[in-house]
Motif scaffolding. Sequence first.
Motif, mmCIF file in Angstrom:
data_model
loop_
_atom_site.group_PDB
_atom_site.id
_atom_site.type_symbol
_atom_site.label_atom_id
_atom_site.label_comp_id
_atom_site.label_asym_id
_atom_site.label_seq_id
_atom_site.Cartn_x
_atom_site.Cartn_y
_atom_site.Cartn_z
ATOM 1 N N GLN A 49 -70.831 68.981 -9.841
ATOM 2 C CA GLN A 49 -71.728 69.924 -10.515
ATOM 3 C C GLN A 49 -72.098 69.398 -11.900
ATOM 4 O O GLN A 49 -73.266 69.408 -12.308
ATOM 5 N N VAL A 50 -71.085 68.946 -12.634
ATOM 6 C CA VAL A 50 -71.333 68.404 -13.975
ATOM 7 C C VAL A 50 -72.195 67.155 -13.902
ATOM 8 O O VAL A 50 -73.100 66.944 -14.710
ATOM 9 N N GLN A 51 -71.914 66.306 -12.888
ATOM 10 C CA GLN A 51 -72.702 65.078 -12.724
ATOM 11 C C GLN A 51 -74.180 65.399 -12.523
ATOM 12 O O GLN A 51 -75.061 64.770 -13.127
ATOM 13 N N HIS A 52 -74.473 66.404 -11.692
ATOM 14 C CA HIS A 52 -75.867 66.802 -11.471
ATOM 15 C C HIS A 52 -76.489 67.335 -12.760
ATOM 16 O O HIS A 52 -77.629 67.016 -13.093
ATOM 17 N N PHE A 53 -75.733 68.154 -13.480
ATOM 18 C CA PHE A 53 -76.255 68.715 -14.734
ATOM 19 C C PHE A 53 -76.588 67.608 -15.723
ATOM 20 O O PHE A 53 -77.644 67.600 -16.358
#
Length: 262
Positions: free
Chosen positions: A57-61
Amino acid sequence: MSRSEEPNFSNGTLHALSDPKKGWIIDGQHRWLAARQLAQDIPLPIIAFIDLPLAAQVQHFVTINREARGVPSSLYLDLLKSLPKEKTLGDRAKERTTDIARLLNRDEESPFYGKIVVLTSPKRGELSLTNFVRKVEPVIRKGGALAAFKVDTQVKVISNYFNGIIDAYPDEAEQSTPIFFRPIGFGAFMNFFPRFFAAIFGAKKSFTRELVRRNLVEMGDISFDVWRNMGTGTQAENTAAQELETLFDRDSPGGKEPPIEL
């Protein structure tokens, strides 16, 4: 919650309850809120994930907002620790420099106390996390002047350096926005740091606040008023750093004509 109430994908359709707490919007919150306020339904294309791990999730953000305009790039640096473990050496150096920035920003004895900002644009006398990392990371990365030291030592060295700068130039330090905490001054002194640190630490095996102050004072006056009118950017930082280099060469033993006994 029964299994049927959980989000699921079947026959080409994503099924989820219309409960706002059943998902997290990684990007597009404003579009979603605007669509909810319309009087009629409209198609709203999305990419949805079920049970996406937090790191992903953080990687996508980060991927989305690092490229987006209007989102502080400092936020990307602040989130680096939450990225998956597979990081480049460059990412790891930025991550460590971000840790150093956090420690300096929170320490009341630090010259950077409360001066490094992440989510807002820096005011006069403040530095963005992005700018701090841009100038400090080169001395932290492999081959840099401080690469061989532990993080607590790196923090102390940088703190001693800028506290020594403040002590060496008290008139400038009393200004409402001292030049050393503006991009040109911070950039110039960080460009100068590797050579200055190598000379002082190499000779004394120490790098105290007082050693920094004394050696800077011996270099002579610096034209800070000229720096203030030089603007910002790499060229301005390099020009200001060149003045420091020239003064240091003049004052250092290797830059003087050796005394001759007659």
